[in-house]
Write a protein that holds these residues in place. Structure first.
Motif, PDB file in Angstrom:
ATOM      1  N   SER A  11     -81.895 -12.433  72.336  1.00 12.60           N
ATOM      2  CA  SER A  11     -82.072 -12.173  70.911  1.00 12.60           C
ATOM      3  C   SER A  11     -80.730 -11.784  70.303  1.00 12.60           C
ATOM      4  O   SER A  11     -79.734 -11.622  71.010  1.00 12.60           O
ATOM      5  CB  SER A  11     -83.110 -11.057  70.690  1.00 12.60           C
ATOM      6  N   THR A  12     -80.706 -11.614  68.984  1.00  9.77           N
ATOM      7  CA  THR A  12     -79.434 -11.359  68.305  1.00  9.77           C
ATOM      8  C   THR A  12     -78.780 -10.043  68.712  1.00  9.77           C
ATOM      9  O   THR A  12     -77.565  -9.899  68.621  1.00  9.77           O
ATOM     10  CB  THR A  12     -79.643 -11.344  66.777  1.00  9.77           C
ATOM     11  N   ASP A  13     -79.590  -9.060  69.170  1.00 10.58           N
ATOM     12  CA  ASP A  13     -79.001  -7.787  69.562  1.00 10.58           C
ATOM     13  C   ASP A  13     -78.477  -7.787  70.992  1.00 10.58           C
ATOM     14  O   ASP A  13     -78.025  -6.767  71.491  1.00 10.58           O
ATOM     15  CB  ASP A  13     -80.007  -6.642  69.377  1.00 10.58           C
ATOM     16  N   GLN A  14     -78.527  -8.960  71.643  1.00 11.74           N
ATOM     17  CA  GLN A  14     -78.071  -9.064  73.022  1.00 11.74           C
ATOM     18  C   GLN A  14     -76.851  -9.964  73.179  1.00 11.74           C
ATOM     19  O   GLN A  14     -76.333 -10.099  74.282  1.00 11.74           O
ATOM     20  CB  GLN A  14     -79.205  -9.605  73.913  1.00 11.74           C
ATOM     21  N   HIS A  20     -74.260 -15.360  66.197  1.00 14.01           N
ATOM     22  CA  HIS A  20     -75.478 -15.231  65.410  1.00 14.01           C
ATOM     23  C   HIS A  20     -75.575 -16.331  64.362  1.00 14.01           C
ATOM     24  O   HIS A  20     -74.586 -16.689  63.729  1.00 14.01           O
ATOM     25  CB  HIS A  20     -75.514 -13.873  64.708  1.00 14.01           C
ATOM     26  N   LEU A  25     -83.484 -15.161  64.942  1.00 16.43           N
ATOM     27  CA  LEU A  25     -83.486 -13.895  65.658  1.00 16.43           C
ATOM     28  C   LEU A  25     -83.578 -14.026  67.172  1.00 16.43           C
ATOM     29  O   LEU A  25     -83.102 -13.160  67.903  1.00 16.43           O
ATOM     30  CB  LEU A  25     -84.660 -13.025  65.164  1.00 16.43           C
ATOM     31  N   PHE A  26     -84.174 -15.089  67.674  1.00 23.12           N
ATOM     32  CA  PHE A  26     -84.370 -15.216  69.120  1.00 23.12           C
ATOM     33  C   PHE A  26     -84.183 -16.673  69.555  1.00 23.12           C
ATOM     34  O   PHE A  26     -84.049 -17.564  68.737  1.00 23.12           O
ATOM     35  CB  PHE A  26     -85.773 -14.724  69.510  1.00 23.12           C
ATOM     36  N   TYR A  28     -81.657 -17.649  71.772  1.00 20.07           N
ATOM     37  CA  TYR A  28     -80.249 -17.958  72.032  1.00 20.07           C
ATOM     38  C   TYR A  28     -80.009 -18.111  73.532  1.00 20.07           C
ATOM     39  O   TYR A  28     -80.555 -17.369  74.344  1.00 20.07           O
ATOM     40  CB  TYR A  28     -79.341 -16.845  71.495  1.00 20.07           C
ATOM     41  N   ASN A  47     -83.438 -22.261  70.468  1.00 20.80           N
ATOM     42  CA  ASN A  47     -83.191 -22.587  69.058  1.00 20.80           C
ATOM     43  C   ASN A  47     -82.179 -23.708  68.886  1.00 20.80           C
ATOM     44  O   ASN A  47     -81.812 -24.054  67.768  1.00 20.80           O
ATOM     45  CB  ASN A  47     -82.770 -21.348  68.260  1.00 20.80           C
ATOM     46  N   GLY A 134     -86.742 -15.137  61.649  1.00 24.77           N
ATOM     47  CA  GLY A 134     -87.538 -15.056  62.864  1.00 24.77           C
ATOM     48  C   GLY A 134     -88.661 -16.054  62.947  1.00 24.77           C
ATOM     49  O   GLY A 134     -89.161 -16.326  64.042  1.00 24.77           O
ATOM     50  N   ASP A 137     -87.180 -19.805  64.357  1.00 23.83           N
ATOM     51  CA  ASP A 137     -86.203 -19.750  65.448  1.00 23.83           C
ATOM     52  C   ASP A 137     -86.210 -21.026  66.279  1.00 23.83           C
ATOM     53  O   ASP A 137     -85.160 -21.469  66.757  1.00 23.83           O
ATOM     54  CB  ASP A 137     -86.487 -18.554  66.356  1.00 23.83           C
ATOM     55  N   LYS A 217     -79.525  -4.779  76.004  1.00 27.63           N
ATOM     56  CA  LYS A 217     -80.545  -4.313  75.080  1.00 27.63           C
ATOM     57  C   LYS A 217     -81.033  -2.927  75.516  1.00 27.63           C
ATOM     58  O   LYS A 217     -81.386  -2.710  76.660  1.00 27.63           O
ATOM     59  CB  LYS A 217     -81.726  -5.303  75.065  1.00 27.63           C
TER      60      LYS A 217
END
Length: 219
Positions: A11-14, A20, A25-26, A28, A47, A134, A137, A217
């Motif tokens: 995901s984008t936070d990882q 990005h 959002l997911f 990747y 994606n 989101g 994706d 994460k």
């Protein structure tokens, strides 16, 4: 029997922010996926899966050092050849509208221009994923719609060219001069040199790029 495990998605936070995509959002892939992981990802819903199957990216992602420049280069990779190929069509449609109106290929030329403009708009505006982050994706985001529009535009362009070739055959034979062997060979040689230069330059740049670190994460 040997079984292959599908690559893990992030995901984008990882992943580093430079990778990005706005509104995505997911789904990747790992920024440094192995060759095996890349091949396996062709059969895994990420994606980028539909993008890979419809078109290959023209440049290799100086993505870390200059992400905005890379996006501009990717756009130019499509815009420049399109403008170059279409200049005679623009000249003909806008400066000789009477002649074009009598040609059945005109409607195909107009449709292919509309689809090209639509593709450019969707790609640059990041629609529809910007409106509902989101939800697009995997299927329906702007990059995929961009590819679909480009494919349709290319199809319409080819149909227009074939119609022009048929309807204007006698005029073309009477007014066009055949290319000499040296002209054809020179054009092919220039294309080969330009393509190899791009491959060598961007391949060498890959070895100068620092390895990105994935963010863990928090749980």
């Amino acid at each position: 029997m040997l079984s292959l495990k599908l690559p893990r998605l992030f995901s984008t936070d990882q992943i580093p922010q430079v990778f990005h995509e706005q509104g995505i959002l997911f789904g990747y892939r790992h920024p440094q996926s192995s060759a095996t992981a890349c091949i396996l990802s062709l059969f895994q819903m990420t994606n980028e899966t539909l993008n890979i199957w419809t078109h290959l990216l023209p440049f290799w992602f100086l993505e870390i050092q200059k992400p905005r420049l890379c996006k501009v280069i990717r756009v130019l990779a499509f815009a420049y050849p399109y403008m170059w190929d279409s200049l005679p069509i623009f000249y003909r449609l806008f400066l000789f509208p009477g002649e074009s109106a009598q040609n059945e290929a005109t409607s195909y030329h107009q449709k292919h221009m509309i689809m090209t403009l639509l593709a450019s708009f969707l790609y640059s505006a990041h629609l529809p994923e910007r409106l509902a982050p989101g939800r697009f994706d995997y299927i329906g985001h702007s990059h995929q719609l961009f590819h679909v529009c480009v494919i349709l535009a290319t199809h319409m362009q080819m149909e227009a060219i074939l119609l022009d070739k048929t309807l204007r055959k006698e005029w073309l034979l009477a007014t066009s001069k055949p290319f000499s062997f040296s002209q054809i060979a020179g054009a092919i040689l220039l294309c080969i040199i330009f393509s190899l230069s791009n491959i060598i330059y961007f391949s060498a740049a890959l070895y100068r790029i620092p390895k990105p670190e994935l963010h863990k994460k928090e749980t």
